[in-house]
Design a protein around this motif. Structure first.
Motif, PDB file in Angstrom:
ATOM      1  N   GLU A  51       0.824  -1.207   0.000  1.00 35.22           N
ATOM      2  CA  GLU A  51       0.000   0.000   0.000  1.00 35.22           C
ATOM      3  C   GLU A  51       0.861   1.261   0.000  1.00 35.22           C
ATOM      4  O   GLU A  51       0.555   2.234  -0.696  1.00 35.22           O
ATOM      5  N   GLU A  52       1.936   1.245   0.776  1.00 33.64           N
ATOM      6  CA  GLU A  52       2.839   2.407   0.823  1.00 33.64           C
ATOM      7  C   GLU A  52       3.522   2.625  -0.528  1.00 33.64           C
ATOM      8  O   GLU A  52       3.645   3.756  -0.993  1.00 33.64           O
ATOM      9  N   ILE A  53       3.947   1.538  -1.141  1.00 35.06           N
ATOM     10  CA  ILE A  53       4.580   1.639  -2.466  1.00 35.06           C
ATOM     11  C   ILE A  53       3.604   2.245  -3.456  1.00 35.06           C
ATOM     12  O   ILE A  53       3.953   3.148  -4.219  1.00 35.06           O
ATOM     13  N   THR A  54       2.370   1.767  -3.421  1.00 38.05           N
ATOM     14  CA  THR A  54       1.347   2.282  -4.337  1.00 38.05           C
ATOM     15  C   THR A  54       1.133   3.774  -4.124  1.00 38.05           C
ATOM     16  O   THR A  54       1.044   4.541  -5.094  1.00 38.05           O
ATOM     17  N   LEU A  55       1.055   4.205  -2.859  1.00 43.05           N
ATOM     18  CA  LEU A  55       0.879   5.631  -2.569  1.00 43.05           C
ATOM     19  C   LEU A  55       2.056   6.459  -3.067  1.00 43.05           C
ATOM     20  O   LEU A  55       1.870   7.535  -3.650  1.00 43.05           O
ATOM     21  N   LYS A  58       1.882   6.754  -6.860  1.00 38.71           N
ATOM     22  CA  LYS A  58       0.806   7.662  -7.288  1.00 38.71           C
ATOM     23  C   LYS A  58       1.141   9.117  -7.028  1.00 38.71           C
ATOM     24  O   LYS A  58       0.826   9.987  -7.822  1.00 38.71           O
ATOM     25  N   GLU A  59       1.801   9.389  -5.915  1.00 39.28           N
ATOM     26  CA  GLU A  59       2.145  10.772  -5.538  1.00 39.28           C
ATOM     27  C   GLU A  59       3.357  11.301  -6.306  1.00 39.28           C
ATOM     28  O   GLU A  59       3.375  12.448  -6.721  1.00 39.28           O
ATOM     29  N   GLU A  60       4.367  10.484  -6.432  1.00 46.51           N
ATOM     30  CA  GLU A  60       5.645  10.962  -6.979  1.00 46.51           C
ATOM     31  C   GLU A  60       5.818  10.681  -8.467  1.00 46.51           C
ATOM     32  O   GLU A  60       6.630  11.320  -9.116  1.00 46.51           O
ATOM     33  N   LEU A  61       5.085   9.737  -8.993  1.00 51.91           N
ATOM     34  CA  LEU A  61       5.227   9.368 -10.394  1.00 51.91           C
ATOM     35  C   LEU A  61       3.866   9.345 -11.085  1.00 51.91           C
ATOM     36  O   LEU A  61       3.427   8.294 -11.542  1.00 51.91           O
ATOM     37  N   PRO A  62       3.188  10.487 -11.155  1.00 52.59           N
ATOM     38  CA  PRO A  62       1.863  10.482 -11.797  1.00 52.59           C
ATOM     39  C   PRO A  62       1.946   9.994 -13.236  1.00 52.59           C
ATOM     40  O   PRO A  62       2.931  10.256 -13.928  1.00 52.59           O
ATOM     41  N   GLY A  63       0.955   9.272 -13.626  1.00 52.21           N
ATOM     42  CA  GLY A  63       0.915   8.757 -14.990  1.00 52.21           C
ATOM     43  C   GLY A  63       1.583   7.407 -15.128  1.00 52.21           C
ATOM     44  O   GLY A  63       1.599   6.832 -16.200  1.00 52.21           O
ATOM     45  N   VAL A  64       2.137   6.881 -14.021  1.00 48.20           N
ATOM     46  CA  VAL A  64       2.794   5.566 -14.099  1.00 48.20           C
ATOM     47  C   VAL A  64       1.818   4.503 -13.700  1.00 48.20           C
ATOM     48  O   VAL A  64       0.990   4.649 -12.895  1.00 48.20           O
TER      49      VAL A  64
END
Length: 64
Positions: A51-55, A58-64
């Motif tokens: 879950e932390e990796i996913t967050l 999503k926050e630091e690499l938008p569009g990935v």
């Protein structure tokens, strides 16, 4: 499914598009495997949860 009016010119473009997509997919595949392994390593070592990796992604690499 949509259809395309096929002319010889369009056939060439379709073939080139397919070749390009296959080449890109072939080049991306090893990196996708590396990403999976990296995620797995972080989870196995309990550095971050899934879950932390996913967050983070999503926050630091938008569009990935």
């Amino acid at each position: 499914m949509a259809t395309i009016a096929i002319t010889d010119e369009k056939k060439k473009h379709v073939v080139n598009l397919i070749k390009s997509f296959k080449a890109i997919d072939g080049a991306i595949l090893p990196y996708q495997e590396q990403r999976k392994e990296l995620r797995k390593e972080y989870i196995e070592n309990q550095w971050l949860s899934n879950e932390e990796i996913t967050l983070v992604i999503k926050e630091e690499l938008p569009g990935v």
